[in-house]
Design a protein around this motif. Structure first.
Motif, short mmCIF file in Angstrom:
data_model
loop_
_atom_site.label_atom_id
_atom_site.label_comp_id
_atom_site.label_asym_id
_atom_site.label_seq_id
_atom_site.Cartn_x
_atom_site.Cartn_y
_atom_site.Cartn_z
N UNK A 1 27.24 23.70 -19.39
CA UNK A 1 26.26 24.73 -19.05
C UNK A 1 26.97 25.95 -18.45
N UNK A 2 27.89 25.71 -17.53
CA UNK A 2 28.63 26.82 -16.93
C UNK A 2 29.55 27.49 -17.95
N UNK A 3 30.09 26.71 -18.88
CA UNK A 3 30.91 27.29 -19.95
C UNK A 3 30.05 28.21 -20.82
N UNK A 4 28.84 27.78 -21.15
CA UNK A 4 27.92 28.63 -21.91
C UNK A 4 27.60 29.91 -21.14
N UNK A 5 27.34 29.77 -19.87
CA UNK A 5 27.02 30.93 -19.04
C UNK A 5 28.18 31.92 -19.03
N UNK A 6 29.40 31.39 -18.98
CA UNK A 6 30.60 32.23 -18.95
C UNK A 6 30.88 32.88 -20.30
N UNK A 7 30.80 32.11 -21.38
CA UNK A 7 31.21 32.60 -22.69
C UNK A 7 30.07 33.19 -23.53
N UNK A 8 28.85 32.67 -23.38
CA UNK A 8 27.73 33.16 -24.20
C UNK A 8 26.49 33.39 -23.32
N UNK A 9 26.57 34.35 -22.41
CA UNK A 9 25.44 34.58 -21.50
C UNK A 9 24.16 35.03 -22.20
N UNK A 10 24.27 35.49 -23.43
CA UNK A 10 23.08 35.94 -24.16
C UNK A 10 22.14 34.78 -24.51
N UNK A 11 22.59 33.54 -24.35
CA UNK A 11 21.72 32.38 -24.58
C UNK A 11 20.69 32.22 -23.46
N UNK A 12 20.90 32.91 -22.34
CA UNK A 12 20.05 32.75 -21.16
C UNK A 12 19.15 33.97 -20.97
N UNK B 1 37.99 32.22 -11.82
CA UNK B 1 36.97 31.57 -10.99
C UNK B 1 36.28 30.44 -11.77
N UNK B 2 35.89 30.72 -13.01
CA UNK B 2 35.23 29.69 -13.81
C UNK B 2 36.18 28.53 -14.13
N UNK B 3 37.46 28.82 -14.33
CA UNK B 3 38.44 27.76 -14.61
C UNK B 3 38.58 26.82 -13.41
N UNK B 4 38.57 27.36 -12.21
CA UNK B 4 38.67 26.52 -11.01
C UNK B 4 37.46 25.60 -10.89
#
Length: 167
Positions: free
Chosen positions: A16-27, A76-79
């Motif tokens: 879910x966080x990966x989607x938010x980071x890479x494809x925020x247009x899904x939200x 930040x997302x990687x951590x």
């Protein structure tokens, strides 16, 4: 009562966080605030989308430092992703008792997140404090040492007033 482990929760939160980071247009909307304390350092991810506008801030503090510095979003997302990829996680069921501290030898992350994907009938909300371990054995040994001094969650799903799994 033995503590509850959360492999399914972290396994669903990670993509879910990966989607938010890479494809925020899904939200359609989101409000995410994550604070990770690991190896003496701090990483904070704050990101919000409301009415089509995105406001994000990524910062951290190195071990033994008092100075906060802005971090690249990817760092930040990687951590956070590394933390969620650990072998086992325990969760607090309530706020820490006065004077109690989490063991700095174990990474821990406060996660407060609300989101609604495009086309979804309703928003989802999560508010938890997770402690990460290499494996289930480490998690259970930690819980045994902590005894009743920490309010570790013992049932699933966690549904307290302030801390809760997805609802």
């Amino acid at each position: 009562m033995p503590p509850a482990l959360h492999p399914d929760l972290t396994a669903s939160l990670r993509p879910l966080l990966t989607e938010l980071h890479h494809t925020p247009d899904l939200f359609q909307t989101w409000d995410a605030h994550l604070e990770l304390v690991a190896a003496g350092g701090l990483v904070v991810v704050k990101s919000k989308r409301a009415k089509g506008l995105v406001d994000s801030l990524f910062w951290g503090r190195a071990p033994n430092s008092q100075e906060n510095k802005q971090l690249p979003e990817a760092t930040a997302f990687a951590a956070i992703d590394r933390f969620l990829g650990l072998g086992a996680h325990l969760a607090l069921s309530d706020a820490l008792p006065e004077g109690a501290l989490l063991d700095a030898a174990y990474p821990h992350c406060a996660v407060k997140m609300n989101y609604r994907k495009k086309g979804a009938p309703k928003a989802k909300s999560l508010s938890m404090i997770l402690i990460g371990f290499n494996d289930e054995g480490d998690a259970l040994a930690y819980a045994e040492r902590a005894g009743t001094s920490l309010p570790l969650g013992t049932s699933r799903p966690l549904m307290g007033d302030k801390l809760h799994e997805w609802r």
